[in-house]
Design a protein around this motif. Structure first.
Motif, short mmCIF file in Angstrom:
data_model
loop_
_atom_site.label_atom_id
_atom_site.label_comp_id
_atom_site.label_asym_id
_atom_site.label_seq_id
_atom_site.Cartn_x
_atom_site.Cartn_y
_atom_site.Cartn_z
N THR A 154 0.86 -1.20 0.00
CA THR A 154 0.00 0.00 0.00
C THR A 154 0.89 1.24 0.00
O THR A 154 2.09 1.15 0.29
CB THR A 154 -0.90 0.06 1.25
OG1 THR A 154 -0.13 0.51 2.38
CG2 THR A 154 -1.52 -1.30 1.57
N PRO A 155 0.32 2.41 -0.28
CA PRO A 155 1.09 3.66 -0.12
C PRO A 155 1.17 4.10 1.34
O PRO A 155 1.75 5.14 1.64
CB PRO A 155 0.28 4.68 -0.94
CG PRO A 155 -0.80 3.92 -1.61
CD PRO A 155 -0.99 2.66 -0.85
N GLY A 156 0.52 3.34 2.25
CA GLY A 156 0.38 3.79 3.63
C GLY A 156 -0.82 4.69 3.76
O GLY A 156 -1.24 5.34 2.80
N ILE A 157 -1.40 4.76 4.93
CA ILE A 157 -2.65 5.51 5.08
C ILE A 157 -2.44 7.02 5.11
O ILE A 157 -3.40 7.78 4.99
CB ILE A 157 -3.41 5.07 6.36
CG1 ILE A 157 -2.63 5.48 7.63
CG2 ILE A 157 -3.68 3.58 6.33
CD1 ILE A 157 -3.42 5.27 8.91
N ASP A 158 -1.20 7.47 5.27
CA ASP A 158 -0.92 8.91 5.39
C ASP A 158 -0.39 9.54 4.11
O ASP A 158 0.02 10.70 4.12
CB ASP A 158 0.08 9.15 6.52
CG ASP A 158 -0.42 8.65 7.86
OD1 ASP A 158 -1.41 9.21 8.36
OD2 ASP A 158 0.16 7.69 8.40
N ALA A 159 -0.43 8.82 2.99
CA ALA A 159 0.15 9.32 1.74
C ALA A 159 -0.53 10.62 1.30
O ALA A 159 -1.75 10.70 1.24
CB ALA A 159 0.01 8.27 0.65
N LYS A 160 0.26 11.61 0.95
CA LYS A 160 -0.24 12.90 0.50
C LYS A 160 -0.14 13.07 -1.02
O LYS A 160 -0.69 14.02 -1.58
CB LYS A 160 0.51 14.04 1.20
CG LYS A 160 0.25 14.08 2.71
CD LYS A 160 1.00 15.22 3.37
CE LYS A 160 0.59 15.37 4.83
NZ LYS A 160 0.98 14.19 5.64
N ALA A 161 0.54 12.16 -1.66
CA ALA A 161 0.62 12.15 -3.13
C ALA A 161 0.72 10.71 -3.58
O ALA A 161 1.39 9.89 -2.94
CB ALA A 161 1.82 12.95 -3.63
N VAL A 162 0.04 10.40 -4.65
CA VAL A 162 0.03 9.04 -5.18
C VAL A 162 0.14 9.08 -6.69
O VAL A 162 -0.08 10.12 -7.33
CB VAL A 162 -1.26 8.28 -4.76
CG1 VAL A 162 -1.26 8.02 -3.27
CG2 VAL A 162 -2.50 9.05 -5.17
#
Length: 658
Positions: free
Chosen positions: A108-116
Motif C-alpha cells: 500500500t502507499p500507507g494511510i498517510d500518503a499525500k501524493a500518489v
C-alpha cells in the motif's frame, strides 16, 4: 485479536476481531507520520503496532515494473516504524508492506500518503514547494463573521464544466475553475463567472480526495461522485491534467486560489466514516481491524451502508481524522468541511475537530449529515446524530425536516410537499423558517420527522431543498406533479428557493437549481454518465427567470441581516408567525429591526397552493412591496394602503416597513 483457519496449508484470515483488544494498542502523538521529504534525505514513519516486519519498496513508475530497491523499516516508539533514506528521491514511487506474524499483507502507499501515482496504488515522494501556485502565500480564506452569513452551493468538479455547453476548455478538471470569460452557446456567463454573478459565498465540492472507482488513465469512461475513499490525504487524479505526478496537488490549489480571488470560499466534502474496500483497504492492510468498528460477533459493522464504518472513538483513528483535516485546512486553505454520514462520528471527535479548526481560523465552516445509513454498535447517545446537535460546538447538521416539508419525501417520487401544494406541511415549514430552534408558535406534533427542536442556535441548522442525493428539485417536482404546467413547476422552484434563502440558519443550494437542473429523473446518479449528471448551461437561458430570482434572493439575504440572525433568542424576539391559519400558507413578520436590519418590519407570506389567497394586513403600517409573484425589487417604490392583499398561487409576497 484476529482468528485464523488453515486452508490448503495456507493460513487464511477470518477477519473477526475482539474490539477490547485494541485498547492495549499504543498511542503515537507525533506529527511526522507519512513521508517527510528533503533534497538530501527522506524519512517515512508509519503506525503499525501489530507488525513484526515492515518493508519499503521503491519504484521508478506508478504502475508495473519491479522495485528498484527494497529496505526494511526499523521499529520506533509507541507502535511506529521508521526508515531514513539518503539522497534526493523526488519523483520516485513507493509502497509499504507489513508482516504481522501471520503473513505478509498487501503493498500500500500507507494511510498517510499525500501524493500518489495513477489510481492511487503507489505513493509518490515529492518536493512540496513546486505544488504551490504563484501567489499562494498571499491566498486568503473567505472570512465569515457568522456561519449564518454563508450561502453554500454544492458542486461536483466534473459536472461543473463537462457539458459541451459550458464554454470551458479544461472540461471536468480542477483547472476549469481558473478560467474566466466563459460563455454558454447563448452568450450567458458560465463557470466561475456564473458563480460570481449568482452571488453565493461558498462552493461545497463533492469529494476531491483520491477515490477508487474512476480510472485516472481513462476518466471519461466511468463516473462517480467520489464517496468511495481510497487515499484520504491525496487529491483525486481524474480531475488533474497529469495524475501521475504531484500536478494534481498544484491544480487543486489553483482551483482554491481562483475561487478565493472571486470572493468564494471552498468547502471540501470529507468521508472519514468508511472506505470503499474493507479487508483490502489500506487501513486493514496496515493494522488489521483497528480502524473499523465491529459487531458483537467480531465482524465489521456497517452503519455507512457501504460495508464498514470507521471507529472514530479509537485513539489513532481519532488522530488520523484530526491530522488529515488539519492538513487539508492548512495545505489547501480550506474554508470548511462537510461530513458525510456524520452520525457515525463520535461527539468528542467532532468537537475536537472544531477546536483544531479554530486554531487555524474560527471562520472555517463545519456541517454534516446528522444520521447514518444503518445501525452502529456505538450507542447513539455518543454519536453526532441530529438529536445530539446541542452537544456539538459550532457544528451544523442538515435539516431534512424542512427538505421533506418543502418538496415531499426524497425516496418517493410521487409524494408532494408545501411548494407542490400539499397542505398540513405548515409546521414543517415554520420549523425550517426558525432554523430548527425552539419557537413557542410552532406545533411540534405536526413536524413530520422531529417532534421537538434539535438546534439550540440557528448556526446549527443547514436548510436545503435538494442536494446531490435523490432527485434534483426540478425532477422531483415534475414527477410528483405530473399535472402541473412548466410555468407552475418553475414557480415551485422559485418558492422553494424563497423559503430556503429567507429562513434562519445556513442556506444550502444544489448546483444548477437556479436553472432547473435535471438529471432526467435519475434518483441515484452516483455512477451515471456525464449526460445525466452534467450541468447543461443552455438551461440558463431557458430558465433565466429562475436564475434572476435566485440571484435577487441571494442579494436580499446578503443585504439584510434580518434573514441571518445569529441566535435563537433573536429569532424568538423578532420573528412572529401569523395566527391567521390558512391551509397551504405560511406567513410571519420580522419586527423591530431584527438583527439590526435597516427595515423596521418585514412581512412574508408563502402561498403553496395553486390558487390566489387574500391575506389580511396589520393596521397602521405603510407597506412597501419588495417581492410579489416572480419579481423581487429591493428598491421598489410601490406602496399599498389596503387592509388586505391578494397573494398569487405558488408565490412569495414580501412587504416591508422602512
Amino acid at each position: 485479536m484476529t482468528l485464523y483457519k488453515k486452508h490448503k496449508k495456507t493460513l487464511m484470515r477470518e477477519w473477526k476481531f475482539n474490539g477490547d483488544d485494541f485498547l492495549s494498542y499504543p498511542y503515537y502523538g507525533g506529527n511526522d507520520l507519512g513521508v517527510t521529504y528533503s533534497k538530501t534525505h527522506t524519512t517515512i514513519r508509519i503506525w503499525a503496532p501489530t507488525a513484526n516486519i515492515v518493508e519499503l519498496r521503491i519504484y521508478k513508475q506508478s504502475q508495473g515494473g519491479s522495485a528498484i530497491r527494497i529496505d526494511q523499516f526499523e521499529q520506533g516508539e509507541n507502535g511506529t516504524w521508521i526508515i531514513n533514506l539518503h539522497g534526493d528521491l523526488n519523483g520516485y514511487f513507493y509502497t509499504i508492506r507489513v508482516n504481522d506474524n501471520i503473513g505478509w499483507l498487501n503493498e500500500t502507499p500507507g494511510i498517510d500518503a499525500k501524493a500518489v501515482g495513477i489510481n492511487g496504488h503507489r505513493g509518490l515522494i515529492f518536493d512540496p514547494e513546486p505544488t504551490n501556485p504563484e501567489g499562494w502565500d498571499d491566498d486568503k480564506r473567505v472570512h465569515c463573521d457568522h456561519a449564518t452569513d454563508a450561502i453554500i452551493y454544492e458542486l461536483h468538479v466534473r459536472d461543473f464544466s463537462i457539458s459541451p455547453s459550458s464554454g470551458i476548455t479544461n472540461k471536468g478538471k480542477y483547472l476549469a475553475f481558473t478560467e474566466s470569460g466563459t460563455l454558454s452557446p447563448d452568450g450567458l456567463k458560465t463557470g466561475v463567472d456564473h458563480l460570481k454573478e449568482l452571488g453565493i459565498t461558498h462552493v461545497h465540492l463533492l469529494p476531491v480526495y483520491d477515490f477508487f472507482t474512476v480510472d485516472e488513465q481513462a476518466p471519461h469512461e466511468t463516473y462517480n461522485w467520489g464517496y468511495d475513499p481510497q487515499n484520504f490525504n491525496a487529491p483525486e487524479g481524474s480531475y488533474s491534467t497529469n495524475p501521475n505526478t504531484a500536478t494534481r496537488i498544484l491544480e487543486l490549489k489553483m482551483l482554491v486560489q481562483a475561487l478565493h480571488k472571486a470572493g468564494i470560499g471552498v468547502i471540501f466534502d470529507v468521508v472519514y466514516n468508511h472506505t470503499y474496500h474493507t479487508r483490502r483497504s489500506y487501513f486493514n492492510q496496515t493494522v488489521p481491524g483497528y480502524y473499523y468498528r465491529q459487531k458483537s460477533n467480531g465482524t465489521f459493522s456497517n452503519a455507512s451502508g457501504c460495508g464498514n464504518e470507521m471507529a472514530t472513538e479509537r485513539g489513532m483513528v481519532h488522530k488520523f481524522i484530526l491530522d488529515s483535516l488539519y492538513y487539508w485546512a492548512t495545505e489547501f486553505h480550506a474554508d470548511g468541511f462537510r461530513f458525510d454520514l456524520m452520525g457515525i462520528y463520535d461527539l468528542e471527535t467532532m468537537n475536537q475537530i472544531r477546536a483544531r479548526m479554530d486554531s487555524i481560523s474560527p471562520s472555517i465552516l463545519l456541517y454534516g449529515e446528522g444520521w447514518t445509513a444503518d445501525k452502529s454498535p456505538l450507542a447513539e447517545t455518543w454519536r453526532a446524530v441530529k438529536t445530539n446537535v446541542s452537544r456539538l460546538y459550532r457544528v451544523a447538521v442538515f435539516n431534512d425536516d424542512f427538505r421533506d416539508g418543502l418538496k415531499g419525501n426524497g425516496f418517493d417520487p410521487k409524494s408532494k410537499g408545501f411548494v407542490s401544494g400539499k397542505t398540513i406541511q405548515e409546521e414543517n415549514i415554520k420549523f425550517g423558517i426558525a432554523g430548527a430552534c425552539f419557537h413557542p408558535q410552532i406545533v411540534y406534533g405536526y413536524v413530520e420527522h422531529s417532534k421537538s427542536p434539535w438546534a439550540t442556535e440557528p448556526w446549527q441548522c443547514v436548510n436545503y431543498a435538494s442536494c446531490h442525493d435523490n432527485y434534483t428539485l426540478y425532477d422531483k417536482l415534475v414527477l410528483s406533479s405530473p399535472e402541473a404546467s412548466e410555468e407552475e413547476i418553475s414557480r415551485m422552484i422559485l418558492l422553494a428557493g424563497a423559503l430556503v434563502l429567507t429562513s434562519q440558519g445556513i442556506p444550502f443550494l444544489h448546483a444548477g437549481t437556479e436553472m432547473a437542473y435535471s438529471k432526467q429523473g435519475d434518483h441515484n446518479s452516483y455512477k451515471s454518465a456525464d449526460e445525466i449528471n452534467q450541468i447543461d448551461w443552455k438551461r440558463k437561458k431557458t430558465y433565466n427567470q429562475i436564475f434572476q430570482y435566485y440571484q435577487a434572493l441571494i442579494n436580499l439575504r446578503k443585504t439584510h441581516p434580518a434573514f441571518r440572525m445569529i441566535s435563537a433568542d433573536q429569532i424568538r424576539k423578532h420573528l412572529i408567525f401569523s395566527s391567521d391559519y390558512q391551509p397551504g400558507v405560511a406567513s410571519y413578520m420580522l419586527v423591530n429591526h431584527a438583527n439590526e436590519d435597516k427595515w423596521r418590519t418585514i412581512l412574508l407570506v408563502f402561498n403553496g397552493t395553486r390558487q390566489p389567497i387574500t391575506f389580511k394586513l396589520p393596521d397602521r403600517i405603510a407597506w412597501r412591496v419588495v417581492a410579489r409573484d416572480t419579481t423581487i425589487n429591493l428598491e421598489s417604490t410601490k406602496y399599498i394602503s389596503e387592509t388586505e392583499i391578494e397573494v398569487s398561487g405558488i408565490s412569495m409576497l414580501m412587504l416591508v416597513e422602512d
